[in-house]
Design a protein around this motif. Structure first.
Motif, PDB file in Angstrom:
ATOM      1  N   VAL A 103       0.841  -1.202   0.000  1.00  0.00           N
ATOM      2  CA  VAL A 103       0.000   0.000   0.000  1.00  0.00           C
ATOM      3  C   VAL A 103       0.877   1.252   0.000  1.00  0.00           C
ATOM      4  CG1 VAL A 103      -1.799   1.281   1.222  1.00  0.00           C
ATOM      5  CG2 VAL A 103      -1.836  -1.223   1.209  1.00  0.00           C
ATOM      6  N   VAL A 104       0.700   2.071  -1.021  1.00  0.00           N
ATOM      7  CA  VAL A 104       1.484   3.294  -1.152  1.00  0.00           C
ATOM      8  C   VAL A 104       0.543   4.484  -1.004  1.00  0.00           C
ATOM      9  CG1 VAL A 104       3.103   4.579  -2.602  1.00  0.00           C
ATOM     10  CG2 VAL A 104       2.954   2.088  -2.826  1.00  0.00           C
ATOM     11  N   MET A 105       0.845   5.329  -0.039  1.00  0.00           N
ATOM     12  CA  MET A 105      -0.003   6.499   0.188  1.00  0.00           C
ATOM     13  C   MET A 105       0.676   7.721  -0.415  1.00  0.00           C
ATOM     14  SD  MET A 105      -1.424   7.661   3.856  1.00  0.00           S
ATOM     15  CE  MET A 105      -1.408   9.352   4.363  1.00  0.00           C
ATOM     16  N   LEU A 106      -0.053   8.432  -1.274  1.00  0.00           N
ATOM     17  CA  LEU A 106       0.497   9.601  -1.942  1.00  0.00           C
ATOM     18  C   LEU A 106       0.015  10.852  -1.219  1.00  0.00           C
ATOM     19  CD1 LEU A 106      -0.653   8.516  -5.533  1.00  0.00           C
ATOM     20  CD2 LEU A 106       1.355   7.716  -4.276  1.00  0.00           C
ATOM     21  N   LEU A 190      -2.898   5.129  -3.025  1.00  0.00           N
ATOM     22  CA  LEU A 190      -3.974   5.949  -2.475  1.00  0.00           C
ATOM     23  C   LEU A 190      -3.747   7.401  -2.869  1.00  0.00           C
ATOM     24  CD1 LEU A 190      -3.998   4.494   1.175  1.00  0.00           C
ATOM     25  CD2 LEU A 190      -5.377   3.731  -0.783  1.00  0.00           C
ATOM     26  N   ASP A 191      -4.600   7.910  -3.756  1.00  0.00           N
ATOM     27  CA  ASP A 191      -4.479   9.304  -4.196  1.00  0.00           C
ATOM     28  C   ASP A 191      -5.271  10.181  -3.233  1.00  0.00           C
ATOM     29  OD1 ASP A 191      -3.956  11.546  -5.751  1.00  0.00           O
ATOM     30  OD2 ASP A 191      -5.777  11.248  -6.951  1.00  0.00           O
ATOM     31  N   THR A 192      -4.567  10.888  -2.380  1.00  0.00           N
ATOM     32  CA  THR A 192      -5.259  11.695  -1.369  1.00  0.00           C
ATOM     33  C   THR A 192      -5.465  13.125  -1.861  1.00  0.00           C
ATOM     34  OG1 THR A 192      -3.245  12.441  -0.263  1.00  0.00           O
ATOM     35  CG2 THR A 192      -4.159  10.320   0.436  1.00  0.00           C
ATOM     36  N   ALA A 193      -6.248  13.885  -1.095  1.00  0.00           N
ATOM     37  CA  ALA A 193      -6.544  15.271  -1.467  1.00  0.00           C
ATOM     38  C   ALA A 193      -5.420  16.188  -1.018  1.00  0.00           C
ATOM     39  CB  ALA A 193      -7.846  15.697  -0.807  1.00  0.00           C
ATOM     40  N   PRO A 215       0.131   2.051   5.578  1.00  0.00           N
ATOM     41  CA  PRO A 215       0.792   1.933   4.268  1.00  0.00           C
ATOM     42  C   PRO A 215       2.236   1.449   4.394  1.00  0.00           C
ATOM     43  CG  PRO A 215       0.199   4.234   4.751  1.00  0.00           C
ATOM     44  CD  PRO A 215      -0.259   3.418   5.906  1.00  0.00           C
ATOM     45  N   ASN A 216       2.705   0.716   3.403  1.00  0.00           N
ATOM     46  CA  ASN A 216       4.094   0.266   3.392  1.00  0.00           C
ATOM     47  C   ASN A 216       5.015   1.414   3.026  1.00  0.00           C
ATOM     48  OD1 ASN A 216       2.243  -2.003   2.166  1.00  0.00           O
ATOM     49  ND2 ASN A 216       3.859  -2.924   3.415  1.00  0.00           N
ATOM     50  N   GLU A 217       4.425   2.372   2.330  1.00  0.00           N
ATOM     51  CA  GLU A 217       5.249   3.467   1.829  1.00  0.00           C
ATOM     52  C   GLU A 217       4.401   4.730   1.791  1.00  0.00           C
ATOM     53  OE1 GLU A 217       8.463   2.816   0.185  1.00  0.00           O
ATOM     54  OE2 GLU A 217       8.759   4.896  -0.432  1.00  0.00           O
ATOM     55  N   ILE A 218       4.930   5.816   2.371  1.00  0.00           N
ATOM     56  CA  ILE A 218       4.262   7.106   2.234  1.00  0.00           C
ATOM     57  C   ILE A 218       5.161   7.985   1.379  1.00  0.00           C
ATOM     58  CG2 ILE A 218       3.349   9.132   3.418  1.00  0.00           C
ATOM     59  CD1 ILE A 218       2.829   7.404   5.844  1.00  0.00           C
ATOM     60  N   GLY A 245       9.657   8.529   1.394  1.00  0.00           N
ATOM     61  CA  GLY A 245      10.398   8.975   0.227  1.00  0.00           C
ATOM     62  C   GLY A 245       9.716  10.158  -0.415  1.00  0.00           C
ATOM     63  N   VAL A 246      10.431  10.755  -1.344  1.00  0.00           N
ATOM     64  CA  VAL A 246       9.947  11.957  -1.998  1.00  0.00           C
ATOM     65  C   VAL A 246       9.814  11.701  -3.492  1.00  0.00           C
ATOM     66  CG1 VAL A 246      10.518  14.381  -2.508  1.00  0.00           C
ATOM     67  CG2 VAL A 246      11.076  13.397  -0.265  1.00  0.00           C
ATOM     68  N   PHE A 247       8.735  12.237  -4.066  1.00  0.00           N
ATOM     69  CA  PHE A 247       8.545  12.190  -5.516  1.00  0.00           C
ATOM     70  C   PHE A 247       8.628  13.623  -5.994  1.00  0.00           C
ATOM     71  CE2 PHE A 247       6.424   9.584  -8.993  1.00  0.00           C
ATOM     72  CZ  PHE A 247       6.655  10.533  -9.979  1.00  0.00           C
ATOM     73  N   LEU A 248       9.633  13.918  -6.767  1.00  0.00           N
ATOM     74  CA  LEU A 248       9.867  15.273  -7.238  1.00  0.00           C
ATOM     75  C   LEU A 248       9.204  15.447  -8.611  1.00  0.00           C
ATOM     76  CD1 LEU A 248      11.567  17.658  -6.176  1.00  0.00           C
ATOM     77  CD2 LEU A 248      13.451  16.786  -7.545  1.00  0.00           C
TER      78      LEU A 248
END
Ligand code: GTP
Ligand code: MG
Length: 453
Positions: A103-106, A190-193, A215-218, A245-248
């Motif tokens: 589970v990846v939370m964005l 998970l696409d959050t607001a 989540p396994n990854e935020i 982690g960071v998504f640039l």
């Protein structure tokens, strides 16, 4: 492209150093001052810039750069290495759950690029890793948010989970995970607001989602164009949620690049991916070493090479797949593969020239040159008929081939055995029914058909 201004100013500083034959301590000091200004103008956090300059200066003094024959190059080398370590030293991946789904939370501020790039991630895991992703619409606030996710999901052929009329994102997240378990989706995004600014309510909601589904990854999404604010937001999200982690995003824009350089240093969390355009395949794994060479104006050679390699392999692999299905694999095909591997040898040479590339990666990519040249010599000593139909190679033919290539008969036997093993696999493959959704039979992974050594 991002970083242009920074690249220009760094190069101006280096140019000035290079123009002197011998350099003095005060030349180095001037260069450091110029680099510091360049970093600050690129919106790098001032503490990060200060620490960076301090490290580079210490090393430049400690390593007797001034006495070396190429002092300017030495300084550039140190700057390069420190840039790499600033951005994280090595590229990082998403941690996979030991039992699916992962589970990846964005999360991130409004417009950071969560929805677009979350979809890119799902697409990437689907095509490159053969996973079965699920996109989840947890943004219940923006009226068009669910629709936006459905549109991108459809384009990528990735299912989207949403609950009509449901206003509780925690419930949606929880049900999505159960849905994934029931339907065999092994990675859930998970696409959050997002909100315009950090506010308690949003953080609280994210914390509740986190608590509900662990989540396994935020992943924290940050727009590369936002400079200093990005760093503050990253620190706030990390403080509240402890991100992994960071998504640039939007690195294709004319961002000054400060975010890329500061986020990791301030939060200690690695940048894992970057978005380089609005299209759904414009996503890259973040490689600190490559980014450093990009910043220093040495071009992003490796990404280019990798891409060319990918295209090349894919074409070859398709050809081979066709061959395999018609059961006509010959030693000529075997030889073609060999040539391809040799090309990788020269690729290795190119990689060796790229500054900052770690030695271990180079070693892993190395091939046994001697063994390869033997196989090549053997195949070249065969007649066309022998290559097309190796079963005709009897003892007297083997003797002739052996004397032709100057190797022992045992070596020829070994090669023929390996070839036979491959042919067997080929036949098995071709008799197997092709599974839907899998491009190549199964044993020839992303690098295409592999030689058995
Ligand atoms: N050029 C470029 N544009 C991007 C990139 N990633 C996202 N965008 C654009 O940025 C805008 C916002 O992206 P979204 O994915 O909707 O952002 P979000 O974080 O989901 O926004 P909210 O849901 O409102 O919080 C869209 O117009 C995207 O097309 C990128 O890597 N490069
Ligand atoms: Mg969104």
């Amino acid at each position: 492209m991002a970083f242009e201004g920074l690249t220009e100013k760094l190069n101006a500083a280096f140019q000035k150093l290079k123009s002197r034959g011998r350099i003095t301590e005060s030349d180095v000091k001037d260069a450091m001052r110029a680099i510091r200004v360049a970093l600050l103008e690129a919106d790098v956090n001032f503490k990060v810039a200060r620490d960076f300059i301090q490290k580079v200066s210490e090393r430049a003094v400690g390593q007797n750069v001034l006495e070396s024959l190429t002092p300017a190059q030495q300084v550039i080398k140190i700057v390069n290495e420190e840039l790499v370590s600033l951005m994280g030293s090595q590229s990082a991946k998403i941690k996979m759950a030991s039992s699916p789904p992962t589970v990846v939370m964005l999360c991130g501020l409004q417009g950071a690029g969560k929805t677009t790039n979350g979809a890119k991630l799902a697409g990437m895991y689907k095509t490159r890793e053969n996973r079965r992703p699920l996109l989840v619409a947890c943004d219940v606030y923006r009226p068009a948010a669910v629709e936006q996710l459905k549109v991108v999901g459809k384009k990528l052929d990735v299912p989207v989970f949403s609950i009509d009329g449901e206003k509780d994102p925690v419930k949606i997240a929880r049900e999505a995970v159960s849905h994934a378990k029931a339907h065999g989706n092994d990675i859930v995004f998970l696409d959050t607001a997002g909100r315009l600014h950090i506010d308690e309510e949003m953080m609280d909601e994210l914390k509740r989602i986190k608590a509900a589904v662990s989540p396994n990854e935020i992943l924290f999404f940050v727009d590369a164009m936002t400079g200093q604010d990005a760093v503050n937001a990253a620190a706030a999200f990390d403080g509240a949620l402890s991100v992994d982690g960071v998504f640039l995003t939007k690195l294709d824009g004319d961002a000054r690049g400060g975010a890329a350089l500061s986020v990791r240093a301030v939060t200690g969390k690695p940048i894992k991916f970057c978005g380089v355009g609005e299209k759904l395949d414009q996503i890259e794994a973040f490689h600190p070493d490559r980014m450093a060479s990009r910043i220093l104006g040495m071009g992003d050679m490796l990404s280019l090479i990798e891409k060319a390699q990918l295209d090349f392999d894919e074409k070859k692999a398709l050809e081979l797949e066709k061959k395999m299905r018609t059961q006509r694999l010959t030693l000529t095909d075997f030889y073609d593969q060999l040539v391809q591997m040799k090309k990788m040898g020269s690729l290795q040479d190119i990689m060796g020239m790229v500054p900052g590339l770690n030695a271990k990666a180079l070693k892993n990519a190395s091939v046994d040159e001697k063994q390869l040249s033997h196989v090549e010599a053997i195949i070249l000593s065969m007649t066309v008929a022998e290559r097309e139909n190796p079963s005709i190679i009897n003892y007297s033919r083997k003797k002739r081939i052996a004397s032709g290539c100057g190797l022992k008969i045992e070596e020829i036997n070994r090669l023929l055995k390996q070839f036979e093993a491959i042919s067997k696999m080929t036949k098995q493959l071709s008799s197997m029914q092709k599974k839907p959704g899998r491009k190549f039979g199964g044993f020839n992974g992303p690098g295409g058909f592999k030689l058995p050594f």
